[in-house]
Design an enzyme around this catalytic site. Sequence first.
Site, PDB file in Angstrom:
ATOM      1  N   ASP A  44       6.723  16.688 -33.434  1.00 23.76           N
ATOM      2  CA  ASP A  44       5.297  16.736 -33.715  1.00 23.76           C
ATOM      3  C   ASP A  44       5.082  17.863 -34.725  1.00 23.76           C
ATOM      4  OD1 ASP A  44       2.594  16.253 -33.692  1.00 23.76           O
ATOM      5  OD2 ASP A  44       2.451  16.174 -31.509  1.00 23.76           O
ATOM      6  N   TRP A  45       3.987  17.790 -35.453  1.00 27.50           N
ATOM      7  CA  TRP A  45       3.765  18.715 -36.561  1.00 27.50           C
ATOM      8  C   TRP A  45       3.559  20.134 -36.025  1.00 27.50           C
ATOM      9  CZ3 TRP A  45       4.875  14.150 -37.596  1.00 27.50           C
ATOM     10  CH2 TRP A  45       4.911  13.628 -38.890  1.00 27.50           C
TER      11      TRP A  45
END
Length: 731
Positions: free
Chosen positions: A263-264
């Site tokens: 995930d970012w």
Amino acid sequence: MKYLAIVFLSVACITGSAQQKKPVYLDVNKPLEERIENALSIMTIQEKVALCHAQSKFSSRGVPRLGIPEVWTDDGPHGIREEVFWDQWSGANWSNDSCTAFPALTSLAATFNPALSLAYGKAIGEEARYRNKNVLLGPGVNIYRIPLNGRNFEYLGEDPLLSSRMVVPYIQGVQSIGVAACVKHYALNNQEEWRGHINVNVSDQALHEIYLPAFKAAVREGKVWSLMGAYNQYKEEHCCHNGILLNKILKEQWKFDGVVISDWGGVHNTDQAVKNGLDLEMGTYTNGLTTEANFPYSEYYLARPFLTGVQDGKYDIELLNDKARRILRLIFRTTMSADRPYGSFVTPEHSEVARNIAQEGIVLLKNNTRFFPVPVGKYKKIAVIGENATRSLVVGGGSSSLKVAYEISPLQGLINKYGKQQIDYSRGYASGPAVYGREEPSKLNPDSLLATAIAVARNADIVLFIGGLNKNHFQDCEGGDRQSFGLPFGQDKLIDALIKANKNTAVILLSGNAVAMPWEARVPAIIQGWYLGSEAGNALADVISGEVNPSGKLPFSFPKSLEDNAAYSFGKLSYPGDSINQYYKEGILVGYRWFDTKKITPQYAFGFGLSYTTFELGDLAANKNTYTKSDSILVKFTVKNTGNAAGAEVAQLYVSDPVCSVLRPAKELKAFEKVFLEPGETKTVSLKLTVADLAFFDERINDWNVEPGEFSLKLGNSSGNISQSVTINVK
């Protein structure tokens, strides 16, 4: 002559080289794995490492020297997000990136129709393909644990079987277009509060029975090509580089051959990222949405530190090769696939898919005095009141916010259906604009809005209140959980006033979460409408008018109070935790499992939903009485439409294990079927499951276990309405 001979020889060498066969990795007739190994064998260490980290907000490098293209991702799962600048989150203001908004996944789950899930995946896959995306960042399958989670609207409900049955065809539809689905967020990401670091403590039984099955189905049945790690921690390791979740369970036990994408901003440590199963690092040095920074991509954890570690012998080259191999496999399955179909964008076909899903996902919760349907022409004046009748509900919500080609609002849909002269609209309440990360209050006067709405209601034959939640911060929105269970922006007060002004008032809720309903007993009708996408208004008007018979079922329970929710009932250490740890004290008793086992009556039960017709479930029969552990169980029954309108019923088969050496729920959903019937029509339905489906995860042996004894098969049309049962024996 000597000089000319040298030139001639050089030209001959070049010409000969050009006549050689193209590299195996480019030969689409060769087996996929042979192509991957060929490409890997001629790549430098630097090229392999470059595959493993981002080069922009939404892309990572390919191998330009070898003609291997980049990987481009795009936020889903409800539509293809607008183009953004290379290193910024803000939109790039393109004129050709306005997409179709499909209904949120709660709406898809409420259809209980896997065929629609396949159509959804195929349509959104076509839109991603048209925009040249390799990876669609969705669908989400995190379990609905508590109705305050800001991202529940992106997921498929509280039940692992329902989530599993719905996610597999979605993935298959997306990937049939040559776009990788990326199932997320793996795992235990069940709240937004402290999501970046909270350490989740959960029993192995609950982990395997509740929180992992949909991911497992995505991998083993859906054959998903990529998977996104979660922000939170499990056993004090971040899920984006968690050895147990990624290496042991995902890659070793489930044999996942795709790419694990962070995930970012979900990566925190090079050593763990290298060794614990992460393949592609995205978004580090941001908080996932808004923070911009000047750190170059070359300094990511899987960039220069990884390269240096391999060159110095700190990391085994095979760790790098495994990551590069998986990313190459993703590229060869998508961009470099010879039979990759063409895409399409904002087509009439996609609008039809969106409308069909929205229609089938709408849930009729209450219909006293048969308030609905409201036939066209029956009333001279219909009051439509509520901000959600006109507010855009595809904007906001965090990463799922969309720039759409069109959006039919509920008000516009009703005007299209009933005519402008028949509709009188009043806003009634107001929220502020959707701004990520903070609340922005409305500047409108609430008392004035309330007074105007009451006056409109008094002069109407019926009132349709259209409210609920929206995608503002602290509503249904990434980055922050809801702050209360009640309706926001003074809606409960408004509904009370509308009921006093006009007893013929129905409530239509648009939301991705359950809400408190203190007014429930005083309104004749309630519709749960979700976030319905571009065709929202048309779909709602179709159901309200009776042109479409509602057939949606709740994919999660609606508690009467927040205290009735399992996670919330155990106090702050259970939800939201102490900012460092939280404990899933309810264990496997999530959703209806809690309500049924503890004998707590919910406001509306899981699987509940009314129709404009009536149905009857016939006698339930199993193919035999006694089974061994290798047997299949086949049950049959009939479903009859006993009313006067065509419609659909969802028959739901639950299983109870009344005597077991460990705690088990009162019952668990094990199969379902949506049956479409004309008035008076009867169909025979067969449902198949295996004895293995009756198993529980036994922590004593760290494996699934079916204990011999009696099991009860229960048939109904919701978890709260079981009409019959049959007992079977397992040897």
